[in-house]
Design an enzyme around this catalytic site. Structure first.
Site, PDB file in Angstrom:
ATOM      1  CD  GLU A  86      -2.775  -1.174   2.484  1.00  0.00           C
ATOM      2  OE1 GLU A  86      -3.973  -1.425   2.342  1.00  0.00           O
ATOM      3  OE2 GLU A  86      -2.261  -0.966   3.590  1.00  0.00           O
TER       4      GLU A  86
HETATM    5  C1  TNX Z   1      -4.211  -4.115   4.950  1.00  0.00           C
HETATM    6  S1  TNX Z   1      -2.427  -6.248   4.426  1.00  0.00           S
HETATM    7  C2  TNX Z   1      -2.941  -3.802   5.388  1.00  0.00           C
HETATM    8  C3  TNX Z   1      -2.757  -3.393   6.788  1.00  0.00           C
HETATM    9  C4  TNX Z   1      -4.047  -3.263   7.528  1.00  0.00           C
HETATM   10  C5  TNX Z   1      -4.941  -4.409   7.179  1.00  0.00           C
HETATM   11  C6  TNX Z   1      -6.218  -4.430   7.945  1.00  0.00           C
HETATM   12  C7  TNX Z   1      -1.410  -5.232   4.327  1.00  0.00           C
HETATM   13  C8  TNX Z   1      -0.170  -5.716   3.818  1.00  0.00           C
HETATM   14  N1  TNX Z   1      -1.780  -4.007   4.678  1.00  0.00           N
HETATM   15  O1  TNX Z   1      -2.052  -2.179   6.838  1.00  0.00           O
HETATM   16  O2  TNX Z   1      -3.769  -3.277   8.891  1.00  0.00           O
HETATM   17  O3  TNX Z   1      -5.231  -4.366   5.809  1.00  0.00           O
HETATM   18  O4  TNX Z   1      -6.949  -5.578   7.700  1.00  0.00           O
END
Ligand code: TNX
Length: 536
Positions: A342
């Protein structure tokens, strides 16, 4: 084609209710055959454990632990340690002395020996004279001890003397894991968890033969590990958490203690510093890390994707080098996770530049890179692992990119968010957790095959599975337990047990039989209507 395809959570829930009706009848009918003697009410039939062993040959007389039983170990420090761990579990509830000895015969025997065990497998043989665990390594013996534990009545887990009898069904279990990587992740950034809380979780993981503990040590809301060369990361960047509580961080001594405790349970710690996104806590601690030279305030919300290290600035790589060097020096394990998910406020070009520069730093300090699967959008280093966290219906192009990397040698750890994310709600009524990846009931978490999940990924690329627990809504050990149980044992079985034995209807009965053990251990869990829990 996937064999266990589910369409929507609603359908899964409906199926679950139907199965519950069927299961109720089945369990009642099967109970007398599975539990032949009243004194053995909650002792498992050989093989009736989680994760299911690779092979089970029941038969012959059972073994009964008595006040004369000794734990016999090889004259070897680590074997002795595993024996002491076992005795430590058995003594309080049996009230027996269970001396550790290298002499004599019979009783409970732990020995290293040759056999088709691999690095983590074992053989357990139980008969009138005793129980013998044989493995090539102490890790194998430790996993065998977990099997032995589950073959004893659940009351063995209690910390005061219980009536017994302490009988282990007769026969032989030959066991070895399907995958070498069987992980669980704890996000200690969104909410901070103390060393004791992490150790409690480690003990829960060990019971299910999980061997990798991934610690998500940094994120927007908190930096949780002391770094001497950048001290404000922990003292300032770690000073809060989601919702604005006091946060916290691990000193190097704290972290070493977690690593030591994990190793005593045969888990390897995989530390993660999430970069270049998810870095507000670091950016708030040091103005120079920001492209505009200004430190943002600390962040206590739950949005994602707004922060980025500054890829064009040289200081970014001094920072990464210092952090990775210090963390690698604290970490005996093979892996260092650099996040990479992300990075929505990092341009693609900057992302690629960043990963091209940071991955060699990890190698320089002797570690293997792990990254979230977005890393496959850059150039994964040789030997790197990518952790897949997409959904069943993730864009095929994104999956194809991961598969292509796997075909070129990148190893995969599977953490599909709509299967293994332990922070997803079970149902819409679950008081904790999130639902962005859907609702994940117990069957949905268990009923898929890691070997056939990403079409086209070579078998050899699948290194295993990991169940992450993100903690935006999770604050206490009770919260951890409620979200992990009963889904975590399913993830463990996906990682350990042969694909051929995968069967929800058989699994849910073995899973249900775990509940008295959780009660004895003080582990609260979600009483899913999909599972035929014992009454009471
Ligand atoms: C996605 S999964 C994220 C996390 C969040 C999570 C909550 C991922 C690699 N990044 O930053 O905590 O979703 O479900």
């Amino acid at each position: 084609m996937r064999r266990h395809h589910r369409t929507t959570p609603r359908v899964t829930r409906l199926l679950g209710s139907l199965l519950l009706l069927a299961a109720g009848t089945f369990t009642l009918g099967a109970a007398p055959a599975e539990h032949p003697s009243a004194g053995q009410r909650d002792a498992a039939p050989l093989g009736g454990i989680v994760p299911a062993p690779a092979s089970v040959e029941p038969g012959g007389a059972p073994y009964r632990i008595t006040r004369d039983t000794a734990v016999r170990v090889d004259d070897n420090r680590e074997v002795r340690r595993v024996g002491a761990y076992l005795a430590g579990i058995l003594r309080p509830s049996t009230g027996y002395r269970l001396p550790l000895t290298t002499h004599g015969h019979g009783g409970i025997r732990l020995r290293l020996g040759k056999g088709p065990f691999g690095a983590e497998g074992y053989r357990l043989h139980s008969g009138a004279d005793g129980v013998t665990l044989t493995a090539r390594t102490p890790a194998g013996l430790f996993h065998g001890v977990q099997t032995l534990r589950q073959l004893l009545p659940a009351a063995v887990e209690r910390d005061s003397v219980q009536p017994g009898p302490w009988q282990v069904a007769g026969g032989t279990v030959q066991d070895a894991p399907r995958y070498p990587y069987r992980g669980a992740m704890l996000d200690v950034s969104r909410h901070f968890f103390t060393v004791r809380q992490v150790e409690r979780y480690i003990d829960e993981l060990a019971l299910y033969k999980i061997n990798e503990l991934h610690l998500h040590l940094s994120d927007d809301q908190g930096w949780r590990i002391a770094i001497d060369s950048w001290p404000r990361l922990a003292t300032y960047g770690g000073s809060t958490q989601v919702g604005g509580g006091p946060g916290g961080h691990y000193t190097k001594a704290d972290y070493r203690e977690i690593v030591r405790y994990a190793a005593s349970r045969y888990l390897e710690v995989v530390p993660e510093i999430d970069m270049p996104g998810h870095t507000n806590a670091a950016l708030a601690s040091y103005a120079e890390l920001n492209c505009n030279g200004t430190a943002p305030p600390l962040y206590t919300g739950t949005d994602v994707g707004f922060s980025s290290l500054c890829a064009p600035k040289p200081v970014t790589y001094d920072f990464a080098d210092d952090v990775i060097r210090e963390l690698a020096a604290l970490t005996p394990g093979r892996y260092l996770h650099i996040g990479g998910d992300e990075a929505h406020s990092t341009s693609h070009a900057d992302y690629v530049t960043f990963m091209d520069r940071v991955q060699p730093i990890v190698a320089r300090y002797g570690k293997t890179v792990v990254g979230w699967h977005q890393l496959t959008g850059a150039t994964p280093a040789k030997g790197a692992l990518a952790q897949y966290w997409g959904l069943d219906d993730t864009d095929p192009a994104e999956k194809a990119q991961v598969v292509k990397a796997a075909q070129h040698g990148t190893g995969l750890v599977l953490s599909p968010a709509d299967r293994l994310y332990l922070d997803m709600k079970y149902t819409e009524d679950t008081p904790l957790g999130q639902d962005w990846a859907g609702l994940v009931e117990v069957r949905r978490a268990y009923d898929w095959d890691p070997g056939h999940y990403l079409q086209g990924a070579p078998d050899s690329a699948i290194r295993g599975v990991e169940a992450p627990l993100w903690t935006e809504t999770i604050r206490t050990s009770a919260d951890i337990d409620f979200m992990a149980f009963p889904r975590l044992p399913g993830a463990a079985e996906l990682g350990w047990s042969p694909a051929a034995g995968h069967d929800w209807d058989a699994y849910k009965v073995r899973l249900a039989a775990q509940a008295p053990r959780w009660d004895a251990l003080g582990i609260g869990y979600y009483r899913s209507p999909q599972v035929p829990w014992p009454a009471g």
